[in-house]
Design an enzyme around this catalytic site. Structure first.
Site, short mmCIF file in Angstrom:
data_model
loop_
_atom_site.label_atom_id
_atom_site.label_comp_id
_atom_site.label_asym_id
_atom_site.label_seq_id
_atom_site.Cartn_x
_atom_site.Cartn_y
_atom_site.Cartn_z
N HIS A 289 0.84 -1.21 0.00
CA HIS A 289 0.00 0.00 0.00
C HIS A 289 0.87 1.26 0.00
O HIS A 289 0.61 2.20 -0.74
CB HIS A 289 -0.88 0.06 1.25
CG HIS A 289 -1.92 -1.03 1.37
ND1 HIS A 289 -2.00 -1.87 2.45
CD2 HIS A 289 -2.92 -1.40 0.53
CE1 HIS A 289 -3.02 -2.70 2.29
NE2 HIS A 289 -3.59 -2.46 1.13
N LYS B 192 -17.50 -5.65 8.99
CA LYS B 192 -16.31 -6.41 9.38
C LYS B 192 -15.86 -6.01 10.77
O LYS B 192 -16.03 -4.87 11.18
CB LYS B 192 -15.16 -6.11 8.40
CG LYS B 192 -15.24 -6.89 7.11
CD LYS B 192 -13.92 -6.73 6.37
CE LYS B 192 -13.97 -7.32 4.99
NZ LYS B 192 -12.79 -6.97 4.19
N ARG C 258 -2.26 -6.06 -8.11
CA ARG C 258 -1.09 -6.88 -7.75
C ARG C 258 -0.88 -8.02 -8.71
O ARG C 258 0.22 -8.30 -9.15
CB ARG C 258 -1.26 -7.42 -6.32
CG ARG C 258 -1.20 -6.36 -5.25
CD ARG C 258 -1.80 -6.85 -3.97
NE ARG C 258 -3.20 -7.20 -4.17
CZ ARG C 258 -3.97 -7.83 -3.29
NH1 ARG C 258 -3.45 -8.20 -2.15
NH2 ARG C 258 -5.22 -8.08 -3.55
N SER D 228 -3.36 -7.72 3.55
CA SER D 228 -3.44 -7.44 4.98
C SER D 228 -3.79 -8.70 5.77
O SER D 228 -3.26 -8.92 6.87
CB SER D 228 -4.49 -6.35 5.24
OG SER D 228 -4.12 -5.19 4.57
N1 COA Z 1 -0.48 -4.07 -1.39
C1 COA Z 1 -0.82 -5.01 -0.51
N2 COA Z 1 -2.10 -5.42 -0.35
C2 COA Z 1 -3.05 -4.86 -1.11
C3 COA Z 1 -2.73 -3.87 -2.05
C4 COA Z 1 -1.38 -3.48 -2.18
N3 COA Z 1 -0.97 -2.56 -3.05
N4 COA Z 1 -3.88 -3.51 -2.66
C5 COA Z 1 -4.87 -4.24 -2.11
N5 COA Z 1 -4.36 -5.06 -1.18
C6 COA Z 1 -5.10 -6.05 -0.37
C7 COA Z 1 -5.62 -5.49 0.91
O1 COA Z 1 -4.66 -5.59 1.93
C8 COA Z 1 -6.80 -6.38 1.17
O2 COA Z 1 -6.36 -7.57 1.75
P1 COA Z 1 -7.29 -8.46 2.67
O3 COA Z 1 -8.52 -8.75 1.91
O4 COA Z 1 -6.41 -9.61 2.89
O5 COA Z 1 -7.54 -7.65 3.91
C9 COA Z 1 -7.33 -6.73 -0.21
O6 COA Z 1 -6.24 -6.50 -1.08
C10 COA Z 1 -8.51 -5.90 -0.59
O7 COA Z 1 -8.09 -4.58 -0.76
P2 COA Z 1 -8.73 -3.23 -0.20
O8 COA Z 1 -7.98 -2.16 -0.85
O9 COA Z 1 -8.81 -3.19 1.27
O10 COA Z 1 -10.09 -3.27 -0.86
P3 COA Z 1 -11.44 -3.69 -0.31
O11 COA Z 1 -11.89 -4.65 -1.33
O12 COA Z 1 -11.52 -4.07 1.09
O13 COA Z 1 -12.15 -2.26 -0.36
C11 COA Z 1 -13.27 -0.43 -1.35
C12 COA Z 1 -12.54 -1.73 -1.52
C13 COA Z 1 -13.13 0.18 0.03
C14 COA Z 1 -12.61 0.50 -2.33
C15 COA Z 1 -14.74 -0.71 -1.71
O14 COA Z 1 -15.26 -1.70 -0.86
C16 COA Z 1 -15.62 0.52 -1.63
O15 COA Z 1 -15.48 1.43 -2.43
N6 COA Z 1 -16.54 0.55 -0.66
C17 COA Z 1 -17.44 1.69 -0.48
C18 COA Z 1 -18.86 1.37 -0.92
C19 COA Z 1 -19.00 1.49 -2.39
O16 COA Z 1 -18.81 2.52 -2.98
N7 COA Z 1 -19.37 0.37 -3.01
C20 COA Z 1 -19.54 0.29 -4.44
C21 COA Z 1 -18.26 -0.12 -5.09
S1 COA Z 1 -18.51 -0.44 -6.78
#
Ligand code: COA
Length: 162
Positions: A19, A43, A92, A130
């Site tokens: 990140h 969560k 990734r 994560s």
């Molecule tokens: N390096 C290391 N890990 C990474 C990474 C990077 N560069 N990029 C992503 N990851 C990992 C995260 O650690 C996470 O790991 P985990 O699942 O083991 O905890 C996983 O990839 C998911 O990434 P994250 O960036 O946390 O995305 P998410 O899927 O949890 O969240 C949001 C995505 C917050 C952007 C999305 O849920 C959102 O926009 N929510 C708001 C509601 C909304 O608008 N919904 C409609 C969307 S279309």
């Protein structure tokens, strides 16, 4: 809205070096990068939103042009509220693509004026997530070099208390 302001959203529970790599790369392109932590009520996170904000802030130290905050609700609404036209997402592996593609197109449908930009982290971080970090740390595995040092210390402290 400005194409110089980007939002980098995620859960960051906790932030990893992958990140941090994306945040730093983005900050070389955009004049302001807003790291936005989703307040996800579905969560149970390891770190509270306030702790995650603090961990990212300390890991980045002196980086200018980077803000760290949290958001609720739709990402596109948050982006519009901070006048950002760009959403940054890290890619990734090929396996990230399907989910990211769906999210980018849905976000575009929700707000045509916001674009998603994908960035690749360093190859050495492409297998990081994560939850993998949380699992390794909870089983006393070595996470040195995979997360910022302050995050490693916070993980050890928090997991020892549990
Ligand atoms: N390096 C290391 N890990 C990474 C990474 C990077 N560069 N990029 C992503 N990851 C990992 C995260 O650690 C996470 O790991 P985990 O699942 O083991 O905890 C996983 O990839 C998911 O990434 P994250 O960036 O946390 O995305 P998410 O899927 O949890 O969240 C949001 C995505 C917050 C952007 C999305 O849920 C959102 O926009 N929510 C708001 C509601 C909304 O608008 N919904 C409609 C969307 S279309």
């Amino acid at each position: 809205m400005s194409d110089k302001i980007a939002v980098y959203p995620g859960s960051f529970d906790p932030v990893t070096n992958g990140h941090i790599d994306i945040i730093k790369r983005s900050s070389r392109i955009f004049s302001k990068v807003i790291v936005a932590i989703l307040n996800n009520y579905e969560k149970v996170p390891l770190f509270t939103v306030e702790e995650r904000i603090d961990l990212i802030r300390k890991a980045l130290c002196t980086d200018k042009g980077i803000e760290i905050t949290s958001f609720d609700g739709l990402l596109v609404d948050f982006a519009a509220s901070v006048k950002a036209r760009i959403i940054v997402r890290g890619l990734r592996e090929v396996s990230d693509f399907e989910y990211e593609f769906q999210m980018a197109l849905m976000n575009r449908r929700l707000n045509e004026s916001i674009e998603t930009v994908f960035m690749m982290p360093k190859a050495e971080y492409s297998y990081l997530s994560s939850s993998v970090i949380r699992e390794i740390a909870s089983l006393n595995g070595n996470i040195k070099g995979l997360v910022p040092e302050n995050v490693r210390e916070a993980l050890l402290k928090t997991l020892n208390q549990k």
